[in-house]
Each structure stands twice: as C-alpha cells, then as structure tokens.
Design a protein around this motif. Sequence first.
Motif, short mmCIF file in Angstrom:
data_model
loop_
_atom_site.label_atom_id
_atom_site.label_comp_id
_atom_site.label_asym_id
_atom_site.label_seq_id
_atom_site.Cartn_x
_atom_site.Cartn_y
_atom_site.Cartn_z
N PRO A 113 2.67 4.46 -1.46
CA PRO A 113 2.73 4.92 -2.81
C PRO A 113 4.08 4.97 -3.34
O PRO A 113 4.93 5.04 -2.77
N TRP B 129 6.65 7.28 -2.39
CA TRP B 129 7.66 7.07 -1.27
C TRP B 129 8.34 5.74 -1.38
O TRP B 129 9.67 5.68 -0.86
N GLU C 277 15.85 5.90 -3.10
CA GLU C 277 16.62 6.97 -3.20
C GLU C 277 16.76 7.74 -4.56
O GLU C 277 17.62 8.40 -4.68
N ARG D 158 11.47 7.73 -3.20
CA ARG D 158 12.12 8.56 -2.55
C ARG D 158 12.68 7.84 -1.40
O ARG D 158 13.96 8.10 -1.20
N ASP D 159 12.04 7.05 -0.70
CA ASP D 159 12.85 6.59 0.81
C ASP D 159 13.04 5.41 0.51
O ASP D 159 14.33 4.69 1.20
N PHE D 160 12.78 4.42 -0.34
CA PHE D 160 13.28 3.32 -0.46
C PHE D 160 14.43 2.95 -1.59
O PHE D 160 15.32 2.26 -1.69
N LYS E 270 20.62 7.16 -12.39
CA LYS E 270 21.95 7.64 -11.58
C LYS E 270 21.59 7.40 -10.00
O LYS E 270 21.03 8.02 -9.48
N ASN F 278 0.68 -1.06 0.00
CA ASN F 278 -0.03 -0.10 0.10
C ASN F 278 0.84 1.16 -0.09
O ASN F 278 0.34 2.33 0.17
N THR G 229 15.28 10.49 -5.29
CA THR G 229 14.81 11.67 -4.76
C THR G 229 14.23 13.10 -5.53
O THR G 229 13.72 14.18 -5.24
N GLY G 230 14.44 12.82 -6.91
CA GLY G 230 13.78 13.88 -8.05
C GLY G 230 12.65 14.12 -7.89
O GLY G 230 12.07 15.08 -8.17
N LYS H 44 9.21 14.58 -6.12
CA LYS H 44 8.97 15.49 -5.06
C LYS H 44 7.57 15.14 -4.24
O LYS H 44 6.47 14.82 -4.78
N TYR H 45 7.80 15.09 -2.78
CA TYR H 45 6.47 15.27 -2.22
C TYR H 45 5.79 16.82 -1.67
O TYR H 45 6.69 17.52 -1.46
#
Lengths: 173, 682
Positions: free
Chosen positions: A20, A23, A30, A26-28, A166, A18, A32-33, A35-36
Amino acid sequence: MKTIKINGEDHSLDVPGNVPLLWVLRDFLELTGTKYSCGIGVCGACTVLIDGKPVRSCSRSLDSLSNNNVVTIEGLGEEERLHELQKAWIENDVPQCGYCQSGQIMSALALLSVNADPSDADINQAMAGNLCRCGTYLRIRKAIKQAASMLRNTKNDISIKTIGNKGHKSLLP
Amino acid sequence: MPNFFIRISPDNTITFLCARSEMGQGTSTGLAMIAADELGVDMDQIEIEFSTGSSERYGNMQDTGGSNGIRMQWPALRKAIATTRELLILAACNKWEVLPKDCYCEKGIVNHRLSEKKAAFGELLEIASTLAAPKDVKLKEPCEFKYIGKSIIGPKTKLAATGRTNYSLNLKFEDMLYAAIERCPVWGGRLVSFNDDKARRVPGVIEVVQVKPLEEQPDDYKGGVRHGVAVLASNTWAAFEGKKALEIQWDGGANAKKSDEDIKRELIQDSLSNNDISLEIDEANRVFKKGDDFFSAYYSSPFQANACMEPLNATAYHRGHKIEIWAGTQSPSITRDRISELMGLPPAAITVNNLPSGGGFGRRFFTDYVEEAVVLSNHFRKPVKVTWTREDTLATSKNHPYWVDNWEASLDNKGVPIAFKYKGAIAGPSGFTPFPYGIPTTFYRPLGYRYPRLLPRASWRSVAAHPWGLSLESFIDELAHRARIDPLEFRIGLLKNADVVEQVFEPWVGDDLYPDKLGNTLEIAAEKANWGVGKERGIYQGVSSISYNTSYCTQIVDLSIVGEDILKIHKVTAVVDCGLVINPSQATAQVEGSIVWGLTALLKNPITVRNGRVQQRNFDTYELLKMAEVPEIEVYFVDNENAPTGIGELAVPGLAPAVLNAVYAATGKRIRDLPLKQPKIV
Ligand code: FES
Ligand code: FES
C-alpha cells in the motif's frame, strides 16, 4: 523499478506492487507524516491527496498508481512556510496527541479545494471519515472555517500546491 | 549545571528536560511554561527534550498517570529552576561585584538594574559551576508570570500541524527488523503449534519465531506479554502480511468458553448477595434500620479499549551488555526497572528513550509491548521494532474491566439519606474515587473479581472513577427525584453538611477533599447553563458533580426530544476547579477531549467477548465518536491561585451520569447500564 510522483518530485522504487502507498511512504521513502492507524480505510489517519482527491493511502496499492500526483502533509508546508490550514490549526491549538492530524489536514485541504466557504454540515460530512481519539473535532471545524476565510480574504487560489519533500534523517543507535 | 530539568549550554542554548510523558495532554508545554517563567527565558528560546527513564533522578515524578503531571511537578520543578536562576545571578554578582537583589533574569540573560551590565546564562556557567547552590530560594510571585495562565501554543502543536512529531512508530534504524506478532486471542491461553510456510513466502519476511512471556504466570496488570508468534521482516507491511499468513493452533485454557455476559452475571450476583457489607455489618444494620424508606440500584459499565490512534509499538536494541529502548511510554522509569529485572542487567545498562505518544490514556503505562521488542531484540541482537496492528490493539490488548456497583440507601421521612451501603469495584473512597457528600454513615465492600480474569487490565482514562462516577452520580440523582428535590439543589444540600475529607496519600494524591469546592462548581454551573429554565424551550437537563484527585467538576447536559425515543444532546457545560490554570487553551482541550471520550463510551459499542475472544476487530466494529456527533461544549474555570491540580481525566467520569440524568428528566426512563442503546441519541 517504479516511479511515482510525490509532492512534485519523482521517486524510483524497487518495492512489490501490492504494498500500500501508506507503507511505501512511511517505510521506504521515510515520509512519516502520513500515519497508520486502522489499515482498512475507516479512520482517515493515512489520508493523502491523489490528483487533488482525498484517498486513504492504506487502501491504495503501489500498482494502482501511474502518473498520479500524490500530495502528503510534507508537501503542504513547513514551519517557515505554513499553509493557511496549518496556520489555523496552530492558532486554534487543535492537535492534542497529533497522530490523526496529518490526515485531518489533508481531508480539510481536499474540502477547501472544492468548497471555499463550507458550512458546519459540509465540514461534518467531509470529515466524517477522519477519527480523532483525543476529541479535537470542535477545534478542527473551527480551524477549517478560519482557514477558509483566510484563503478567501487573501484571494489566493485554492488549488493545491506543494513545497516538495523535506528529507527525514534516520538516526543510528 | 546539575539540574535534571534544564540544560544550559555555553552558547546559551536552553533545553528543558521534560520528565513527564507527552501523549497529547499538553504537559510538555505546560511544564516548559512553568520552567520558562521561573528561570526568566522566553518560550521560543527553549528546546524541549524528553528525559530518559530514571527513578534515581525523578523518583516517582516521571511516570505519567492520574492527571498528576503538573500537580506533582509544580513545587519541585519551580524550586529546581529557581535554584538555577539564583545560582546564575550569584555568578553574575561574583563577576560584576554587585548585589543579587539588584539583578534579575529575562530572556536568558542576567541583568543588573543599576547599570547596563548584562550576561547571557551561557557566559556564566563557568563561574556558576564553582559556586554552591543557594538554599531557600524565592519562587516567582504570580504577578511576575509571563506565561503561566496564558494560552501559549507549544512546540508540540506546531510539530503536529506539519506532521513532524517524532512518534516511535516513525523510527527507522539501519539493519532494523520490523516485527508483528500474532498473539494468543484468549487471555491465559497457550500456543500448541504453528506452521509458518506461507508466512515465510511473503516477500520481505526474514524470520519467524515463537514469543514466550518472560514469566511463567504473567500478571495481567504488570507485564502481561501473551504467547505468540513473531514475524520479522524488512518492512512493516511485510511483517503484517506474514502474520496474516501464519497458521496457528491455540489452547485457550480456562477462559476459552467465557463471555463478557458471564462476567456481568457473576458481578451482579455477588453485588446482590446477602453476605453483608464489611466487618461493620452489625453497625451497618443498626444504622440502616433507623430509616423510614430504603432504595437500592446497581449500575454496570462494560469492558473498554483505550484505542490510541497510534498503535502500540516499541523499538529495542539489545546488545548483550546494554539495552536501548525507544517508545512512547507513560512509564519510562518503571519500564527501565522492569526490563532490568526481567533481563538481569543493572538499570544503568538500560536506556529508555521516551518519545511522544499518539495517545496513551493509561494504556501506555504498561510495559508488555516494550518487553516484546526487548525479547525479540535479545534473540536477534539487532534493533527490532514491534508494531501492533489495529486489530491487535483491540483483540489482544489490555482493557478497562467490567464493573458493577450496587448502592443502597436508608432515607429519613423527607427522603434525605442517613446511610449508604456500597458494594462494587472499589474498596472504598480514595483521592481518585472520593465520596464528597455529607451522609452520616457509608459502608463499603469491594467485589472481588473471580479468577482467572477474562481480559487483562489496563488503566483507561479516569480508571475506576468512570464506573464510580456513573453509579454515585446516578444514584444521588435517583434519590433527589424520589425526594422531589431539584437534583442540583439536592447535591448542594448534601455538600453543605459535608466535612473536609482527609485523603493525603502521597505522592499520587496531594490534598484533602473539599466538598465546598465541589458545591461551588455546582453553583457556578447552574448559572452558566441556565439550570432549570429550559423546559419551556423543550430543553431537559442533567447534572453531575465529580471530584477526581483534588480537582472538581460539575457538568450540565442539555438535551431535547427530537422524535419517539430519539434525543439530541445540544450542549455540555463544564465548570472546573483545578487550581491555578497553567494553560487555559490546553486545559480546555482536555475537558473537551474527556467529554468526547465519555460520550464515546456512553454511546458506542464496547469491547465484548465470546469464547474468550474479543469480538471487535477494528474501528469499523469499535467505533469512535465522529465530528457530527459532538455537541457544543462550554468550559469555565473557577478563578483561583491555589496550586494547580490535574485536568486530563477529570471530565470523563461525570459525563455519562450527566447525560443519563438528563435522559431521565426528558423521558422518565432510568438507564443504569452502559452503553446507552435506547433512547437513541443523535
Ligand atoms: S490507516 Fe488508512 S484509513 Fe485508517
Ligand atoms: S489528536 Fe490525538 S487522535 Fe486526534
């Protein structure tokens, strides 16, 4: 374990279904381009392409993906190999804080992949779901037109290609 | 080499230490251009690094607000860099036994004009370190500038276009806890009890703890951490889900029944009350009586949120004897001093790494979101990243206050004002809210807020200048129409008779107020926007002229009537005098962004409050302006070589009055309250 394809590369993940896509990226992974900013699908900061269509990654769970192709800003271009949109973005000095810009560029990419010569109205409509608190809208529109014309002139096919991920270095304090 | 703005390595790597926060206003590019020109290096040879918070190095130059970055650093930065340049030249002279006047720096190399001799800066460090720094160094002449005055694309633009800006929200450390906090929805309220059973069952949730402000009675402006409950997890999403699953009982306290309407009512009552104006009451009455006509009006503007696209977040690692912080902050050195004071550690034990912010606009000047991360990290002694949800940034943040400004004028028989009385949000004119018009006497009385404040305060792009500009520039317009004088001519007339206003108020305001500079922007704008000749084409115009921290700006808005009670804004023309323009592309972008900001506040929902709680939850209820709603924007700069002043906020305060004055020109309706609901603007 679940495998998803991001920027042409397979990633295997052990993450609850579940979560999203935003995340996951971003978090798993990495990446991070992406955005939240709102988390409810109304700002566009988290826009990625799934099978060529613009999607708010905050509102798509990992479960909902199977063999889809996800493209994020990392897959579009990098400093040495910029996409026309990125070139136009830089030439027009579009970003201010820059936070919304990955999402703006991904929405613009989706537009150009179906409309090689968009009018102001086409652009306004396609970009209506991408907010920018810094107010860079006029430059975004100008850059989209410029990128469209660069793409038409170079007769590049406008299908979406990706350069792969990258990596992102995490630093330890 | 001892220079807090630049680091040169033996391999000739040149790093510019940006001692100002980058949040989109472009300061890192502008300051780097100034440094590059003064030193004699190319922009693409420079790497940019942001200095950690340090008042001992930068005094009060580092904390970023008031559109002051370029203005404040212009003299100090140039002098520091020129000193380094001259020192490098002296080192080369020492080595080659030649004269300094025959040497120059270019592309990171010292060159000897009379021979082929060259030395990279990095090769000269050893000799330079043995020499005394020269005094009274000469700064470059404008004709020697390679970058200043040109639209240079800076590294921040390139990073953002590839999604690689290193916002603090991107940080990840091994062992880091991701935190989200459910905060008391009413300012001044307290936690009664909470149940975290459901939260703890969310996969990824690690711990749930109570958050208490570090001060018994938190100041709304400084600090201002709210009571709350923190969920710590292995990723952001789990922390957010855990936060949603909390069951909490709050005691809302004194604000629990209040709404923004109550605040407006109180402010209007106070602004209209007869207890007069100031200690100069007799004088005010005497002067006022001399008039033939009198006019008064009040104007209001509601609570607003900064709503930066990057939600507030900070990461802290408290290791007992030292604390390291990573945040996009406008106040790295204030933050360091504040954390030192709160945690009882010396400033030297605290490092504030300042990262680029996804928007600041005044909100990131305040330290509450950093304090939360420090408190939690102190508890766990691990790196903790606190991320605010979008809902948090609207519902439990700090806000631009509600304001009401009341103006009264005493007029002569031609309708020209002889005296003003003002009762409103500010105590009197300042560099940020100056009174430029040559009206013989003006009396001021500030309206106190009744306590407790309903919402805690934050600075918001242009701060008090926004309500001040709205009221002053609308009121002047009203007087012009009453006197049947063209509003632009009316302003020019008042400015012609005005004296220079002394307002030196170091360090935040650096110069006096020159009414003629403002008048000059009006005259140029009239020409650029074809003032007064649009009526046949169905174009109605409104004007405002604002000074903000020694910059000057006239805006002219063109709109037309497109239906019953429906107007369309076609164009905003802005003429700006901000001294020497360092980077025209970025300066223009700041004006464009300020106009979008001003339009958003004018046309969209503000922050409203019922029962002490903010009603807006997300960007669906706190809407931002969209692309299709942005009019054409034309920006002109007054050409000059005066020292640069600021540009980040200048065009915010004048936007609303210029539009509302145009609305009056088109419809005869005078709107005095924000936001504008009728007529509708499309
Ligand atoms: S974060 Fe997904 S649309 Fe705003
Ligand atoms: S550039 Fe800052 S939000 Fe768009």
